[in-house]
Design a protein around this motif. Structure first.
Motif, PDB file in Angstrom:
ATOM      1  N   SER A   1      22.242  39.289  56.919  1.00  0.00           N
ATOM      2  CA  SER A   1      23.011  39.363  55.681  1.00  0.00           C
ATOM      3  C   SER A   1      23.376  40.817  55.380  1.00  0.00           C
ATOM      4  CB  SER A   1      22.187  38.804  54.518  1.00  0.00           C
ATOM      5  OG  SER A   1      22.765  39.133  53.274  1.00  0.00           O
ATOM      6  N   THR A   2      24.512  41.011  54.742  1.00  0.00           N
ATOM      7  CA  THR A   2      24.900  42.363  54.340  1.00  0.00           C
ATOM      8  C   THR A   2      23.930  42.956  53.329  1.00  0.00           C
ATOM      9  OG1 THR A   2      26.438  41.333  52.747  1.00  0.00           O
ATOM     10  CG2 THR A   2      27.370  42.129  54.824  1.00  0.00           C
ATOM     11  N   LEU A   3      23.053  42.132  52.759  1.00  0.00           N
ATOM     12  CA  LEU A   3      22.017  42.643  51.859  1.00  0.00           C
ATOM     13  C   LEU A   3      21.154  43.697  52.548  1.00  0.00           C
ATOM     14  CD1 LEU A   3      20.625  42.222  49.048  1.00  0.00           C
ATOM     15  CD2 LEU A   3      19.133  40.573  50.193  1.00  0.00           C
ATOM     16  N   ALA A   4      21.005  43.568  53.859  1.00  0.00           N
ATOM     17  CA  ALA A   4      20.167  44.513  54.607  1.00  0.00           C
ATOM     18  C   ALA A   4      20.789  45.898  54.715  1.00  0.00           C
ATOM     19  CB  ALA A   4      19.897  43.965  56.013  1.00  0.00           C
ATOM     20  N   PHE A   5      22.084  46.008  54.420  1.00  0.00           N
ATOM     21  CA  PHE A   5      22.806  47.266  54.643  1.00  0.00           C
ATOM     22  C   PHE A   5      23.230  47.939  53.341  1.00  0.00           C
ATOM     23  CE2 PHE A   5      23.666  44.303  58.116  1.00  0.00           C
ATOM     24  CZ  PHE A   5      23.309  45.057  59.221  1.00  0.00           C
ATOM     25  N   ARG A   6      22.491  47.742  52.284  1.00  0.00           N
ATOM     26  CA  ARG A   6      22.872  48.313  50.988  1.00  0.00           C
ATOM     27  C   ARG A   6      23.116  49.815  51.112  1.00  0.00           C
ATOM     28  NH1 ARG A   6      23.026  45.135  46.689  1.00  0.00           N
ATOM     29  NH2 ARG A   6      21.697  43.277  46.556  1.00  0.00           N
ATOM     30  N   GLY A   7      24.225  50.277  50.511  1.00  0.00           N
ATOM     31  CA  GLY A   7      24.571  51.688  50.579  1.00  0.00           C
ATOM     32  C   GLY A   7      25.531  52.005  51.706  1.00  0.00           C
ATOM     33  N   LYS A   8      25.689  51.073  52.650  1.00  0.00           N
ATOM     34  CA  LYS A   8      26.626  51.278  53.755  1.00  0.00           C
ATOM     35  C   LYS A   8      27.960  50.612  53.434  1.00  0.00           C
ATOM     36  CE  LYS A   8      23.608  51.975  57.748  1.00  0.00           C
ATOM     37  NZ  LYS A   8      22.419  52.332  57.010  1.00  0.00           N
ATOM     38  N   SER A   9      29.020  51.228  53.920  1.00  0.00           N
ATOM     39  CA  SER A   9      30.346  50.665  53.711  1.00  0.00           C
ATOM     40  C   SER A   9      30.555  49.472  54.628  1.00  0.00           C
ATOM     41  CB  SER A   9      31.418  51.719  54.002  1.00  0.00           C
ATOM     42  OG  SER A   9      31.456  52.020  55.394  1.00  0.00           O
ATOM     43  N   ARG A  10      31.560  48.694  54.336  1.00  0.00           N
ATOM     44  CA  ARG A  10      31.866  47.542  55.188  1.00  0.00           C
ATOM     45  C   ARG A  10      32.242  48.000  56.592  1.00  0.00           C
ATOM     46  NH1 ARG A  10      37.598  45.984  52.154  1.00  0.00           N
ATOM     47  NH2 ARG A  10      38.767  47.787  52.945  1.00  0.00           N
ATOM     48  N   GLU A  11      32.888  49.155  56.687  1.00  0.00           N
ATOM     49  CA  GLU A  11      33.259  49.699  57.990  1.00  0.00           C
ATOM     50  C   GLU A  11      32.017  50.095  58.786  1.00  0.00           C
ATOM     51  OE1 GLU A  11      36.715  49.844  55.375  1.00  0.00           O
ATOM     52  OE2 GLU A  11      34.690  50.644  55.134  1.00  0.00           O
ATOM     53  N   GLU A  12      31.032  50.687  58.112  1.00  0.00           N
ATOM     54  CA  GLU A  12      29.789  51.053  58.791  1.00  0.00           C
ATOM     55  C   GLU A  12      29.043  49.808  59.271  1.00  0.00           C
ATOM     56  OE1 GLU A  12      28.080  55.075  56.803  1.00  0.00           O
ATOM     57  OE2 GLU A  12      28.369  53.405  55.415  1.00  0.00           O
ATOM     58  N   ILE A  13      29.066  48.755  58.451  1.00  0.00           N
ATOM     59  CA  ILE A  13      28.382  47.519  58.812  1.00  0.00           C
ATOM     60  C   ILE A  13      29.032  46.874  60.028  1.00  0.00           C
ATOM     61  CG2 ILE A  13      27.829  45.177  58.051  1.00  0.00           C
ATOM     62  CD1 ILE A  13      27.601  46.327  55.191  1.00  0.00           C
ATOM     63  N   THR A  14      30.353  46.790  60.041  1.00  0.00           N
ATOM     64  CA  THR A  14      31.031  46.173  61.181  1.00  0.00           C
ATOM     65  C   THR A  14      30.844  47.013  62.438  1.00  0.00           C
ATOM     66  OG1 THR A  14      33.124  47.186  60.464  1.00  0.00           O
ATOM     67  CG2 THR A  14      32.725  44.911  59.814  1.00  0.00           C
ATOM     68  N   SER A  15      30.774  48.333  62.280  1.00  0.00           N
ATOM     69  CA  SER A  15      30.538  49.195  63.439  1.00  0.00           C
ATOM     70  C   SER A  15      29.160  48.911  64.046  1.00  0.00           C
ATOM     71  CB  SER A  15      30.636  50.666  63.026  1.00  0.00           C
ATOM     72  OG  SER A  15      30.348  51.519  64.112  1.00  0.00           O
ATOM     73  N   LEU A  16      28.138  48.768  63.191  1.00  0.00           N
ATOM     74  CA  LEU A  16      26.798  48.430  63.676  1.00  0.00           C
ATOM     75  C   LEU A  16      26.784  47.044  64.319  1.00  0.00           C
ATOM     76  CD1 LEU A  16      24.523  49.744  60.788  1.00  0.00           C
ATOM     77  CD2 LEU A  16      24.391  50.433  63.198  1.00  0.00           C
ATOM     78  N   ALA A  17      27.530  46.111  63.725  1.00  0.00           N
ATOM     79  CA  ALA A  17      27.585  44.761  64.274  1.00  0.00           C
ATOM     80  C   ALA A  17      28.198  44.750  65.664  1.00  0.00           C
ATOM     81  CB  ALA A  17      28.374  43.852  63.339  1.00  0.00           C
ATOM     82  N   LYS A  18      29.270  45.530  65.851  1.00  0.00           N
ATOM     83  CA  LYS A  18      29.898  45.613  67.178  1.00  0.00           C
ATOM     84  C   LYS A  18      28.954  46.252  68.189  1.00  0.00           C
ATOM     85  CE  LYS A  18      34.726  45.878  65.677  1.00  0.00           C
ATOM     86  NZ  LYS A  18      35.938  46.725  65.629  1.00  0.00           N
ATOM     87  N   LYS A  19      28.302  47.310  67.761  1.00  0.00           N
ATOM     88  CA  LYS A  19      27.377  48.026  68.659  1.00  0.00           C
ATOM     89  C   LYS A  19      26.258  47.111  69.151  1.00  0.00           C
ATOM     90  CE  LYS A  19      23.794  51.606  68.388  1.00  0.00           C
ATOM     91  NZ  LYS A  19      23.134  52.579  67.486  1.00  0.00           N
ATOM     92  N   ASN A  20      25.735  46.257  68.260  1.00  0.00           N
ATOM     93  CA  ASN A  20      24.577  45.433  68.588  1.00  0.00           C
ATOM     94  C   ASN A  20      24.907  43.967  68.835  1.00  0.00           C
ATOM     95  OD1 ASN A  20      22.122  47.290  68.079  1.00  0.00           O
ATOM     96  ND2 ASN A  20      23.381  47.624  66.260  1.00  0.00           N
ATOM     97  N   ASN A  21      26.212  43.639  68.747  1.00  0.00           N
ATOM     98  CA  ASN A  21      26.646  42.244  68.904  1.00  0.00           C
ATOM     99  C   ASN A  21      25.943  41.336  67.891  1.00  0.00           C
ATOM    100  OD1 ASN A  21      28.094  40.101  69.934  1.00  0.00           O
ATOM    101  ND2 ASN A  21      26.561  39.622  71.483  1.00  0.00           N
ATOM    102  N   TRP A  22      25.934  41.761  66.629  1.00  0.00           N
ATOM    103  CA  TRP A  22      25.275  41.012  65.567  1.00  0.00           C
ATOM    104  C   TRP A  22      26.246  40.074  64.858  1.00  0.00           C
ATOM    105  CZ3 TRP A  22      22.548  45.839  63.071  1.00  0.00           C
ATOM    106  CH2 TRP A  22      21.350  46.091  63.762  1.00  0.00           C
ATOM    107  N   LEU A  23      25.731  38.922  64.460  1.00  0.00           N
ATOM    108  CA  LEU A  23      26.408  38.039  63.523  1.00  0.00           C
ATOM    109  C   LEU A  23      26.092  38.546  62.115  1.00  0.00           C
ATOM    110  CD1 LEU A  23      27.699  35.304  62.546  1.00  0.00           C
ATOM    111  CD2 LEU A  23      25.419  34.306  62.823  1.00  0.00           C
ATOM    112  N   ILE A  24      27.120  38.701  61.275  1.00  0.00           N
ATOM    113  CA  ILE A  24      26.930  39.230  59.923  1.00  0.00           C
ATOM    114  C   ILE A  24      27.320  38.183  58.888  1.00  0.00           C
ATOM    115  CG2 ILE A  24      27.626  40.988  58.251  1.00  0.00           C
ATOM    116  CD1 ILE A  24      25.991  42.152  60.517  1.00  0.00           C
TER     117      ILE A  24
END
Length: 436
Positions: free
Chosen positions: A154-177
């Motif tokens: 959940s995006t709850l885990a990334f509080r303080g990060k922008s949506r762009e930062e979250i999607t970048s981490l998701a791509k890097k780790n192949n995460w479902l968000i």
């Protein structure tokens, strides 16, 4: 065959590399005509776009392009590099990427006189489904989309990060968000979600409305109830455009609190008609499930959390679906293959203590109806979205839900912590683990 190559994922930021490659193609353009009438804007429909580099020089290209409900594969290898194994390599990259994203079916179009390409595609499991005079359409049905691919964060885990930062981490780790209520209202959030090049789901208050309100599908207030239904329609529509299989929302309740009261002590000792609220709730869910089925999707309802500080003096509950009996009753009344339950394990833990029921007995009854789960932990008194560890009460139940969606819904943790907790979930439901 060992190939000294690099795979470069293409985005709008490095589109110039792709543009140079396309402009440098010669006779290959006779069989690869994809970009003749398309420009950079084509990338917005791509699940994945890449260049194959040999010694930093682009020698091939591949994409997975989503058009409506169909994912199309396209590749081209520069003529002087054909027959050297580059086509085989990029096909496997695209197939693996599709399976990682949960894509079950991939199609492609090929000219009938392109004998080498036809042979390559057939070797990778593609079969002709349509044959015209000049071209054929081939399809590959995945025999496996690994079950662990349904585990995400959940995006709850990334509080303080922008949506762009979250999607970048998701791509890097192949995460479902799972995008949820952790975002404020942004005018372009729907567009961002639809075009994000990651596996994603939308949940409850996402996308955040311009004017905050308490989503209540059981409200006696017609305006609130209809607004809640429209919000779920919107969630379903953008989820459909993003290729997600479902949208989910919280169960309704018998009061209409202010948005600022959520998660806090509510004014529950007011006159209520629980049966009337329940009937409105069931009616609202039926309307949303009908919409979901029109879109070829599912709609899931999440169990509420009843804490001891929200219990009425007369013992009557104001929140629906805190108990297993009521969750099952809702499932049976809706009676649709487009509907299921989202179980928040932390909610159930708090509710079981406040309402004095056995949590494992409840799980035994609930397990046939659960399609989706949220994972976090707490002290049993309040839902605080704490991290999970080896003592997490739900771990012994994981093996019962290998085909369900699993979302880690913990609050504000780092990348390494996320990986460890995903590993814990994947290990305990016997899924293959890719987070090591």
């Amino acid at each position: 065959m060992g190939l000294d190559i690099e795979i470069l994922e293409v985005s709008n930021e490095n589109y110039s590399s792709l543009s140079s490659f396309i402009n440098g193609l010669g006779d290959e353009q006779n069989s690869f005509r994809y970009f003749r009438s398309r420009g950079q804007e084509a990338l917005k429909n791509h699940l994945f776009t890449c260049l194959v580099l040999k010694n930093q020089t682009p020698v091939g290209y591949g994409h997975l392009d989503q058009e409506n409900d169909i994912v199309w594969l396209g590749i081209v290898i520069k003529q002087e590099y054909q027959g050297l194994g580059f086509g085989k390599k990029i096909m496997q990259v695209l197939i693996d990427k599709g399976e990682a994203m949960g894509v079950r079916v991939i199609q492609l179009s090929v000219d009938n006189d392109n004998i080498n390409a036809l042979g390559l595609y057939k070797k990778h499991g593609f079969k002709i489904i349509t044959q015209k005079e000049e071209y054929s359409i081939l399809r590959r049905q995945s025999e496996r989309v690994s079950k662990f691919r349904k585990t995400g964060i959940s995006t709850l885990a990334f509080r303080g990060k922008s949506r762009e930062e979250i999607t970048s981490l998701a791509k890097k780790n192949n995460w479902l968000i799972e995008f949820s209520s952790s975002f404020p209202h942004l005018n372009d959030m729907e567009e961002f979600f639809v075009n994000a090049n990651i596996r994603r789901l939308a949940h409850n208050y996402f996308p955040a409305p311009n004017e905050p309100f308490v989503l209540n599908l059981a409200s006696l207030n017609k305006t609130i109830r209809e607004r809640s239904i429209r919000h779920c329609f919107k969630g379903l529509e953008i989820s459909s455009k993003a290729g997600a299989p479902c949208f989910s929302a919280h169960a309704g309740f018998c009061i209409d609190p202010d948005p600022k009261q959520l998660g806090k002590r509510l004014d529950v000792n007011i006159p209520i008609d629980r049966e009337e609220n329940w009937q409105l709730f069931v009616e609202s869910v039926r309307i949303i499930v009908d919409k979901a089925k029109e879109l070829g999707m599912s709609f899931y309802i999440e169990n509420n959390v009843t804490a001891d500080f929200n219990l009425r003096d007369d013992g009557e509950e104001v929140l629906f679906c805190s108990r297993d009996k009521e969750m099952i009753s809702l499932y049976n009344e809706i009676n649709s293959d487009g509907f299921g339950l989202l179980l928040d394990t932390a909610h159930l833990k708090v509710s079981s203590l406040a309402l004095e029921f056995d949590i494992n007995e409840a799980m035994e009854k609930l397990k046939p109806y659960i399609k989706y789960l949220h994972h976090s932990d707490n002290d049993g008194r309040r839902d605080t979205n704490e991290s999970i560890d080896a003592s997490y009460w739900f771990l012994p139940w994981m093996k019962e839900f290998e085909n369900s969606i699993h979302i880690l819904e913990v609050n504000n943790i780092g990348e390494d912590q996320i990986k460890k907790q995903l590993m814990l979930l994947n290990t305990n439901d016997k899924r293959e683990n890719t987070y090591l």
